[in-house]
Motif scaffolding. Structure first.
Motif, PDB file in Angstrom:
ATOM      1  N   LEU A   1      -3.104  12.954  43.097  1.00  0.00           N
ATOM      2  CA  LEU A   1      -4.469  12.478  43.318  1.00  0.00           C
ATOM      3  C   LEU A   1      -4.877  12.544  44.787  1.00  0.00           C
ATOM      4  CD1 LEU A   1      -4.482   9.457  40.862  1.00  0.00           C
ATOM      5  CD2 LEU A   1      -5.893  11.516  40.686  1.00  0.00           C
ATOM      6  N   ASP A   2      -3.910  12.508  45.678  1.00  0.00           N
ATOM      7  CA  ASP A   2      -4.177  12.680  47.110  1.00  0.00           C
ATOM      8  C   ASP A   2      -5.309  11.756  47.589  1.00  0.00           C
ATOM      9  OD1 ASP A   2      -3.800  13.779  49.635  1.00  0.00           O
ATOM     10  OD2 ASP A   2      -5.306  15.339  49.313  1.00  0.00           O
ATOM     11  N   ALA A   3      -5.137  10.456  47.315  1.00  0.00           N
ATOM     12  CA  ALA A   3      -6.178   9.472  47.623  1.00  0.00           C
ATOM     13  C   ALA A   3      -6.103   9.021  49.077  1.00  0.00           C
ATOM     14  CB  ALA A   3      -6.027   8.263  46.711  1.00  0.00           C
ATOM     15  N   PRO A   4      -7.227   8.544  49.629  1.00  0.00           N
ATOM     16  CA  PRO A   4      -7.213   7.987  50.985  1.00  0.00           C
ATOM     17  C   PRO A   4      -6.299   6.768  51.074  1.00  0.00           C
ATOM     18  CG  PRO A   4      -9.461   8.401  50.229  1.00  0.00           C
ATOM     19  CD  PRO A   4      -8.572   8.583  49.047  1.00  0.00           C
ATOM     20  N   GLU A   5      -5.819   6.476  52.250  1.00  0.00           N
ATOM     21  CA  GLU A   5      -4.915   5.349  52.494  1.00  0.00           C
ATOM     22  C   GLU A   5      -5.518   4.045  51.969  1.00  0.00           C
ATOM     23  OE1 GLU A   5      -1.467   3.499  53.814  1.00  0.00           O
ATOM     24  OE2 GLU A   5      -1.927   5.651  53.889  1.00  0.00           O
ATOM     25  N   GLY A   6      -4.721   3.320  51.188  1.00  0.00           N
ATOM     26  CA  GLY A   6      -5.126   2.015  50.695  1.00  0.00           C
ATOM     27  C   GLY A   6      -5.998   2.022  49.457  1.00  0.00           C
ATOM     28  N   ARG A   7      -6.378   3.212  48.993  1.00  0.00           N
ATOM     29  CA  ARG A   7      -7.283   3.296  47.846  1.00  0.00           C
ATOM     30  C   ARG A   7      -6.562   3.509  46.529  1.00  0.00           C
ATOM     31  NH1 ARG A   7     -11.841   6.206  48.655  1.00  0.00           N
ATOM     32  NH2 ARG A   7     -11.988   6.220  46.373  1.00  0.00           N
ATOM     33  N   LEU A   8      -5.254   3.739  46.542  1.00  0.00           N
ATOM     34  CA  LEU A   8      -4.526   4.028  45.317  1.00  0.00           C
ATOM     35  C   LEU A   8      -3.171   3.345  45.338  1.00  0.00           C
ATOM     36  CD1 LEU A   8      -4.292   5.630  42.635  1.00  0.00           C
ATOM     37  CD2 LEU A   8      -3.346   7.522  43.979  1.00  0.00           C
ATOM     38  N   HIS A   9      -2.850   2.678  44.227  1.00  0.00           N
ATOM     39  CA  HIS A   9      -1.562   2.007  44.065  1.00  0.00           C
ATOM     40  C   HIS A   9      -0.972   2.412  42.713  1.00  0.00           C
ATOM     41  CE1 HIS A   9      -2.590  -0.701  47.446  1.00  0.00           C
ATOM     42  NE2 HIS A   9      -3.815  -0.583  46.960  1.00  0.00           N
ATOM     43  N   ALA A  10       0.351   2.393  42.617  1.00  0.00           N
ATOM     44  CA  ALA A  10       1.029   2.790  41.391  1.00  0.00           C
ATOM     45  C   ALA A  10       2.125   1.779  41.076  1.00  0.00           C
ATOM     46  CB  ALA A  10       1.611   4.195  41.536  1.00  0.00           C
ATOM     47  N   PHE A  11       1.903   0.972  40.054  1.00  0.00           N
ATOM     48  CA  PHE A  11       2.844  -0.095  39.682  1.00  0.00           C
ATOM     49  C   PHE A  11       3.223   0.037  38.204  1.00  0.00           C
ATOM     50  CE2 PHE A  11       0.163  -2.755  42.825  1.00  0.00           C
ATOM     51  CZ  PHE A  11       0.902  -2.307  43.903  1.00  0.00           C
ATOM     52  N   THR A  12       4.495  -0.086  37.910  1.00  0.00           N
ATOM     53  CA  THR A  12       4.942   0.008  36.525  1.00  0.00           C
ATOM     54  C   THR A  12       4.685  -1.291  35.767  1.00  0.00           C
ATOM     55  OG1 THR A  12       7.180  -0.716  37.124  1.00  0.00           O
ATOM     56  CG2 THR A  12       6.767   1.662  37.053  1.00  0.00           C
ATOM     57  N   ALA A  13       4.595  -1.154  34.448  1.00  0.00           N
ATOM     58  CA  ALA A  13       4.511  -2.306  33.553  1.00  0.00           C
ATOM     59  C   ALA A  13       4.797  -1.832  32.136  1.00  0.00           C
ATOM     60  CB  ALA A  13       3.145  -2.986  33.615  1.00  0.00           C
ATOM     61  N   ASP A  14       5.315  -2.745  31.336  1.00  0.00           N
ATOM     62  CA  ASP A  14       5.588  -2.494  29.927  1.00  0.00           C
ATOM     63  C   ASP A  14       4.572  -3.277  29.111  1.00  0.00           C
ATOM     64  OD1 ASP A  14       6.521  -2.352  27.330  1.00  0.00           O
ATOM     65  OD2 ASP A  14       8.580  -2.915  27.807  1.00  0.00           O
ATOM     66  N   VAL A  15       3.700  -2.585  28.387  1.00  0.00           N
ATOM     67  CA  VAL A  15       2.616  -3.262  27.678  1.00  0.00           C
ATOM     68  C   VAL A  15       3.109  -4.073  26.483  1.00  0.00           C
ATOM     69  CG1 VAL A  15       0.973  -1.503  28.397  1.00  0.00           C
ATOM     70  CG2 VAL A  15       2.044  -1.323  26.143  1.00  0.00           C
ATOM     71  N   THR A  16       4.376  -3.916  26.120  1.00  0.00           N
ATOM     72  CA  THR A  16       4.926  -4.720  25.024  1.00  0.00           C
ATOM     73  C   THR A  16       5.557  -6.019  25.523  1.00  0.00           C
ATOM     74  OG1 THR A  16       7.151  -3.716  25.040  1.00  0.00           O
ATOM     75  CG2 THR A  16       5.434  -2.577  23.783  1.00  0.00           C
ATOM     76  N   ASP A  17       5.474  -6.274  26.829  1.00  0.00           N
ATOM     77  CA  ASP A  17       6.178  -7.409  27.431  1.00  0.00           C
ATOM     78  C   ASP A  17       5.202  -8.218  28.296  1.00  0.00           C
ATOM     79  OD1 ASP A  17       7.741  -9.136  28.958  1.00  0.00           O
ATOM     80  OD2 ASP A  17       9.294  -7.652  29.359  1.00  0.00           O
ATOM     81  N   LEU A  18       4.870  -9.420  27.857  1.00  0.00           N
ATOM     82  CA  LEU A  18       3.935 -10.260  28.612  1.00  0.00           C
ATOM     83  C   LEU A  18       4.464 -10.594  30.007  1.00  0.00           C
ATOM     84  CD1 LEU A  18       2.538 -12.770  25.951  1.00  0.00           C
ATOM     85  CD2 LEU A  18       1.194 -11.217  27.383  1.00  0.00           C
ATOM     86  N   GLY A  19       5.767 -10.774  30.134  1.00  0.00           N
ATOM     87  CA  GLY A  19       6.350 -11.052  31.441  1.00  0.00           C
ATOM     88  C   GLY A  19       6.145  -9.899  32.403  1.00  0.00           C
TER      89      GLY A  19
END
Length: 265
Positions: free
Chosen positions: A51-69
């Protein structure tokens, strides 16, 4: 086109490829701050790099949608990195158990519903407080299958029908707070999910990938008047409109992006 979302915080589930990734690209182009989420950090990082986004405009965090925690941990990371979410696009999902009804066991049903219906429920449960601040946009990805079920993927069809019911119920509850809730229902889009389906079909029948696609269009999707697979950016364009400032009077709607695949009006 100015969507009026510059500076808004947008969370896109299923963001490492396909519709989610293309949606993220469009929202970035409109000045939003985007958070990509999916299961695998390496794939997410690669997707973010493309995506080559400008600094601070893009973040990438994992999550499991089957797990509320896992989702709660994601919410905390987002709050620390960007502040609360204004826009939420839920495009993650799986094909799930396939086959005729009598061929699918309880585990197949459970795993499909867990991801494709309860996943969106858990996501909304986790991030609804962010969206109830006077202005919010929630878009859930359903499918043509929700209103036109197919006999060899009934668990997926049932889950997506549930997503439409979830969308409609949420739209009636929270619109007075400035939160619009809508759904987008694609059909046969060029994504990793349909790539896998066509690869499996071609291998099982001893035909080429392109022949499997043509067979799908001719035999299983006869109402698709535009005789090709859709492109993920064509779905992302509709999502981008629905999360825009200009869509402030669109609520509780299901937008089909299906080349006419659903036979009814």
């Amino acid at each position: 086109m100015d969507l009026g979302i510059e500076g808004r915080i947008a969370l896109v589930f299923g963001g490492d490829s396909g519709i989610g990734w293309h949606t993220a690209r469009r929202l970035l182009d409109e000045g939003a701050v985007v958070v990509l989420s999916d299961l695998d950090q390496e794939r997410l990082d690669a997707a973010a790099g493309r995506l080559d986004a400008p600094e601070g405009r893009l973040h990438a965090f994992t999550a499991d949608v089957t797990d509320l925690g896992s989702l709660a941990a994601l919410r905390e990371r987002i709050e620390a990195a960007t502040g609360p979410v204004d826009i939420l696009v839920q495009s993650s999902g799986i094909t799930g158990a396939q086959g005729l009804f009598h061929e699918i066991d309880d585990a197949g049903w459970t795993s499909t519903i867990e991801t494709d219906l309860l996943g969106p429920v858990r996501i909304v449960t986790t991030f609804l407080p962010h969206l109830r601040r006077g202005w919010g946009r929630l878009v859930l990805l359903a499918s043509e299958d929700a209103v036109q079920p197919y006999d060899d993927e009934i668990p997926y069809c049932a889950a997506k029908a549930g997503v439409l019911a979830l969308m409609k119920g949420l739209s009636r509850t929270y619109a007075k707070e400035g939160l619009t809730v809508n759904a987008v229902s694609p059909a046969f889009i060029r994504t990793p999910m349909t790539d896998a389906m066509m690869t499996k079909s071609s291998e099982e029948q001893g035909i080429s990938f392109d022949e499997a696609v043509e067979q799908m269009l001719t035999e299983k999707r006869p109402f698709m008047a535009i005789k090709r697979r859709g492109e993920p950016d064509e779905v992302a364009a509709v999502i981008a409109f629905l999360v825009s400032a200009g869509a402030s009077f669109v609520n509780g709607a299901n937008y089909r992006v299906d080349a006419g695949s659903v036979g009814s009006i």
